[in-house]
Design a protein around this motif. Structure first.
Motif, PDB file in Angstrom:
ATOM      1  N   GLY A 146     -11.117   3.380   1.182  1.00 53.53           N
ATOM      2  CA  GLY A 146     -10.421   4.576   0.483  1.00 53.53           C
ATOM      3  C   GLY A 146      -9.448   4.467  -0.421  1.00 53.53           C
ATOM      4  N   GLY A 147      -8.880   3.422  -0.855  1.00 54.17           N
ATOM      5  CA  GLY A 147      -7.834   3.124  -1.634  1.00 54.17           C
ATOM      6  C   GLY A 147      -8.183   2.659  -2.964  1.00 54.17           C
ATOM      7  N   ILE A 148      -7.627   2.657  -3.921  1.00 53.16           N
ATOM      8  CA  ILE A 148      -7.665   2.334  -5.317  1.00 53.16           C
ATOM      9  C   ILE A 148      -6.645   1.292  -5.480  1.00 53.16           C
ATOM     10  CG2 ILE A 148      -7.623   3.001  -7.954  1.00 53.16           C
ATOM     11  CD1 ILE A 148      -8.710   5.820  -6.715  1.00 53.16           C
ATOM     12  N   SER A 149      -7.073   0.304  -6.360  1.00 57.45           N
ATOM     13  CA  SER A 149      -6.593  -0.838  -6.690  1.00 57.45           C
ATOM     14  C   SER A 149      -5.498  -0.414  -7.882  1.00 57.45           C
ATOM     15  CB  SER A 149      -7.151  -2.027  -7.039  1.00 57.45           C
ATOM     16  OG  SER A 149      -6.493  -3.031  -7.825  1.00 57.45           O
ATOM     17  N   ALA A 150      -4.332  -0.682  -7.752  1.00 56.05           N
ATOM     18  CA  ALA A 150      -3.395  -0.611  -8.782  1.00 56.05           C
ATOM     19  C   ALA A 150      -2.541  -1.675  -9.244  1.00 56.05           C
ATOM     20  CB  ALA A 150      -2.172   0.331  -8.439  1.00 56.05           C
ATOM     21  N   THR A 151      -2.093  -1.592 -10.366  1.00 61.67           N
ATOM     22  CA  THR A 151      -1.433  -2.935 -11.091  1.00 61.67           C
ATOM     23  C   THR A 151      -0.005  -2.618 -11.731  1.00 61.67           C
ATOM     24  OG1 THR A 151      -3.764  -3.450 -11.981  1.00 61.67           O
ATOM     25  CG2 THR A 151      -1.949  -4.559 -12.960  1.00 61.67           C
ATOM     26  N   ASP A 152       0.921  -3.555 -11.032  1.00 58.70           N
ATOM     27  CA  ASP A 152       2.308  -3.226 -11.698  1.00 58.70           C
ATOM     28  C   ASP A 152       2.281  -4.270 -12.894  1.00 58.70           C
ATOM     29  OD1 ASP A 152       3.441  -1.730  -9.907  1.00 58.70           O
ATOM     30  OD2 ASP A 152       3.922  -3.105  -8.448  1.00 58.70           O
ATOM     31  N   ARG A 153       2.349  -3.918 -13.941  1.00 55.29           N
ATOM     32  CA  ARG A 153       2.326  -4.618 -15.342  1.00 55.29           C
ATOM     33  C   ARG A 153       3.767  -5.156 -15.333  1.00 55.29           C
ATOM     34  NH1 ARG A 153       0.461  -2.469 -20.799  1.00 55.29           N
ATOM     35  NH2 ARG A 153       0.355  -4.555 -21.415  1.00 55.29           N
ATOM     36  N   TYR A 202      -5.154   9.365  -3.902  1.00 55.79           N
ATOM     37  CA  TYR A 202      -5.634   8.505  -2.952  1.00 55.79           C
ATOM     38  C   TYR A 202      -4.507   7.251  -2.816  1.00 55.79           C
ATOM     39  CZ  TYR A 202     -10.313  10.437  -3.131  1.00 55.79           C
ATOM     40  OH  TYR A 202     -11.526  11.544  -3.186  1.00 55.79           O
ATOM     41  N   TYR A 203      -4.653   6.588  -1.746  1.00 57.08           N
ATOM     42  CA  TYR A 203      -3.832   5.227  -1.347  1.00 57.08           C
ATOM     43  C   TYR A 203      -3.863   4.410  -2.726  1.00 57.08           C
ATOM     44  CZ  TYR A 203      -2.787   6.040   3.677  1.00 57.08           C
ATOM     45  OH  TYR A 203      -2.126   6.486   4.563  1.00 57.08           O
ATOM     46  N   ARG A 204      -2.852   3.740  -3.068  1.00 52.94           N
ATOM     47  CA  ARG A 204      -2.888   2.703  -3.983  1.00 52.94           C
ATOM     48  C   ARG A 204      -2.413   1.414  -3.270  1.00 52.94           C
ATOM     49  NH1 ARG A 204      -4.903   6.723  -6.373  1.00 52.94           N
ATOM     50  NH2 ARG A 204      -5.107   7.111  -8.660  1.00 52.94           N
ATOM     51  N   ASP A 205      -2.994   0.424  -3.923  1.00 48.95           N
ATOM     52  CA  ASP A 205      -2.430  -1.096  -3.242  1.00 48.95           C
ATOM     53  C   ASP A 205      -2.433  -2.098  -4.149  1.00 48.95           C
ATOM     54  OD1 ASP A 205      -5.365  -1.113  -2.903  1.00 48.95           O
ATOM     55  OD2 ASP A 205      -5.177  -1.782  -1.051  1.00 48.95           O
ATOM     56  N   GLY A 206      -2.096  -2.990  -4.023  1.00 51.95           N
ATOM     57  CA  GLY A 206      -2.176  -4.268  -4.845  1.00 51.95           C
ATOM     58  C   GLY A 206      -1.302  -5.452  -4.237  1.00 51.95           C
ATOM     59  N   VAL A 207      -1.368  -6.564  -5.046  1.00 50.91           N
ATOM     60  CA  VAL A 207      -0.422  -7.843  -4.534  1.00 50.91           C
ATOM     61  C   VAL A 207       0.524  -8.186  -5.801  1.00 50.91           C
ATOM     62  CG1 VAL A 207      -0.693 -10.222  -3.934  1.00 50.91           C
ATOM     63  CG2 VAL A 207      -2.324  -8.643  -2.920  1.00 50.91           C
ATOM     64  N   CYS A 234       9.732  -0.136 -15.544  1.00 43.68           N
ATOM     65  CA  CYS A 234       8.282  -0.197 -14.567  1.00 43.68           C
ATOM     66  C   CYS A 234       7.084   0.447 -15.411  1.00 43.68           C
ATOM     67  CB  CYS A 234       8.477   0.571 -13.565  1.00 43.68           C
ATOM     68  SG  CYS A 234       7.036   0.895 -12.357  1.00 43.68           S
ATOM     69  N   GLN A 235       6.029  -0.217 -15.407  1.00 43.13           N
ATOM     70  CA  GLN A 235       4.809   0.278 -15.725  1.00 43.13           C
ATOM     71  C   GLN A 235       3.938  -0.210 -14.841  1.00 43.13           C
ATOM     72  OE1 GLN A 235       2.928  -1.214 -19.336  1.00 43.13           O
ATOM     73  NE2 GLN A 235       2.259   0.846 -19.966  1.00 43.13           N
ATOM     74  N   THR A 236       3.235   0.775 -14.046  1.00 41.94           N
ATOM     75  CA  THR A 236       2.221   0.867 -13.018  1.00 41.94           C
ATOM     76  C   THR A 236       1.155   1.461 -13.405  1.00 41.94           C
ATOM     77  OG1 THR A 236       3.963   0.892 -11.358  1.00 41.94           O
ATOM     78  CG2 THR A 236       1.872   1.220 -10.703  1.00 41.94           C
ATOM     79  N   ILE A 237      -0.044   0.832 -13.412  1.00 39.98           N
ATOM     80  CA  ILE A 237      -1.447   1.300 -13.859  1.00 39.98           C
ATOM     81  C   ILE A 237      -1.867   1.925 -12.460  1.00 39.98           C
ATOM     82  CG2 ILE A 237      -3.611   0.845 -15.040  1.00 39.98           C
ATOM     83  CD1 ILE A 237      -0.935   0.327 -16.590  1.00 39.98           C
ATOM     84  N   LEU A 238      -2.047   3.322 -12.466  1.00 41.68           N
ATOM     85  CA  LEU A 238      -2.591   3.700 -11.056  1.00 41.68           C
ATOM     86  C   LEU A 238      -4.140   3.872 -11.083  1.00 41.68           C
ATOM     87  CD1 LEU A 238       0.141   6.607 -10.276  1.00 41.68           C
ATOM     88  CD2 LEU A 238      -0.154   4.531  -9.117  1.00 41.68           C
ATOM     89  N   ALA A 291       0.891  -1.011   0.044  1.00 39.08           N
ATOM     90  CA  ALA A 291      -0.048  -0.052   0.015  1.00 39.08           C
ATOM     91  C   ALA A 291       0.889   1.243  -0.069  1.00 39.08           C
ATOM     92  CB  ALA A 291      -0.845   0.005   1.220  1.00 39.08           C
ATOM     93  N   ASN A 292       0.620   2.099  -0.942  1.00 42.14           N
ATOM     94  CA  ASN A 292       1.296   3.328  -0.981  1.00 42.14           C
ATOM     95  C   ASN A 292       0.491   4.821  -0.940  1.00 42.14           C
ATOM     96  OD1 ASN A 292       3.093   1.617  -2.067  1.00 42.14           O
ATOM     97  ND2 ASN A 292       4.282   2.946  -3.268  1.00 42.14           N
ATOM     98  N   ALA A 293       0.868   5.658  -0.324  1.00 40.83           N
ATOM     99  CA  ALA A 293       0.332   6.745  -0.151  1.00 40.83           C
ATOM    100  C   ALA A 293       0.899   8.023  -1.076  1.00 40.83           C
ATOM    101  CB  ALA A 293       0.398   7.312   1.338  1.00 40.83           C
ATOM    102  N   PRO A 294       0.746   8.220  -2.315  1.00 38.87           N
ATOM    103  CA  PRO A 294       1.365   8.924  -3.253  1.00 38.87           C
ATOM    104  C   PRO A 294       1.585  10.090  -2.789  1.00 38.87           C
ATOM    105  CG  PRO A 294      -0.150   7.431  -4.194  1.00 38.87           C
ATOM    106  CD  PRO A 294      -0.502   7.345  -3.046  1.00 38.87           C
ATOM    107  N   GLY A 295       0.492  10.871  -1.968  1.00 44.91           N
ATOM    108  CA  GLY A 295       0.359  12.339  -1.654  1.00 44.91           C
ATOM    109  C   GLY A 295      -0.560  12.677  -2.648  1.00 44.91           C
TER     110      GLY A 295
END
Length: 197
Positions: free
Chosen positions: A145-152, A110-115, A172-176, A102-106
């Motif tokens: 309150g978070g949004i799921s992100a994807t590390d392609r 909103y928070y982004r998280d994933g597995v 890196c390609q991250t889909i925020l 889980a990241n708080a980009p600022g």
């Protein structure tokens, strides 16, 4: 991890260098963008960053897998937690782990998280790879309150120079996801990645 390893080796090969165009320079790192893979990722930037670090590959690898220490190093990381570790067949073999992050980009994100599945490989020539790719599946639910992100794509290529330095290339390609315009998202991701290096 084998798929990501092969993808990373191909994308960072000399033969494919011309597919990237220069995108900028920051913190003594050069960064590039791959326009075709950016388009395939719905406009989210596919970045490559190159630099030289004053450490050995094993030190960077140890840092990458110290999930308690990473939030101390990177202020955007809220937490990283190993969900499951997959060990190699023999002692000392590379391993991989399923990791919740889980990241708080600022502001204004909103928070982004994933597995992610995260692991490493070592080539016969001494090159070390730290690799990751999203593996959250269809049942993943973000934190409130978070949004799921994807590390392609996520891969470090660590080439020891024999003098205490390491040539490092990161793709890196991250889909925020979310409502942030892609140009702003790409600017943010690229800035954070160069700080990472």
């Amino acid at each position: 991890m084998d798929w990501m390893h092969q993808q990373a080796k191909s994308l960072m090969s000399e033969e494919r260098k011309g597919e990237f165009r220069e995108y900028g320079e920051r913190n003594m790192c050069k960064y590039f963008i791959h326009d075709e893979l950016t388009q395939e990722g719905d406009g989210y930037g596919f970045f490559k960053i190159e630099g030289t670090l004053q450490l050995e590959p094993k030190d960077l690898l140890a840092c990458c897998f110290d999930f308690k220490e990473i939030p101390e190093i990177d202020a955007t990381v809220v937490m990283m937690k190993v969900l499951k570790t997959y060990l190699g067949e023999k002692k000392g073999d590379p391993f991989c782990a399923a990791v919740y992050w889980a990241n708080a980009p600022g502001f204004p994100f909103y928070y982004r998280d994933g597995v992610d599945l995260s692991g490493y490989k070592k080539d016969d020539d001494g090159t070390v790879w730290q690799l990751g790719v999203s593996a959250k599946g269809n049942d993943f639910v973000s934190i409130p309150g978070g949004i799921s992100a994807t590390d392609r794509y996520w891969a470090y290529k660590l080439e020891p120079q024999g003098n205490g330095t390491t040539n490092v290339t990161l793709i890196c390609q991250t889909i925020l996801n979310g409502w942030i315009p892609k140009f702003l998202s790409n600017y943010f991701v690229c800035s954070v990645l160069s700080d990472y290096m």
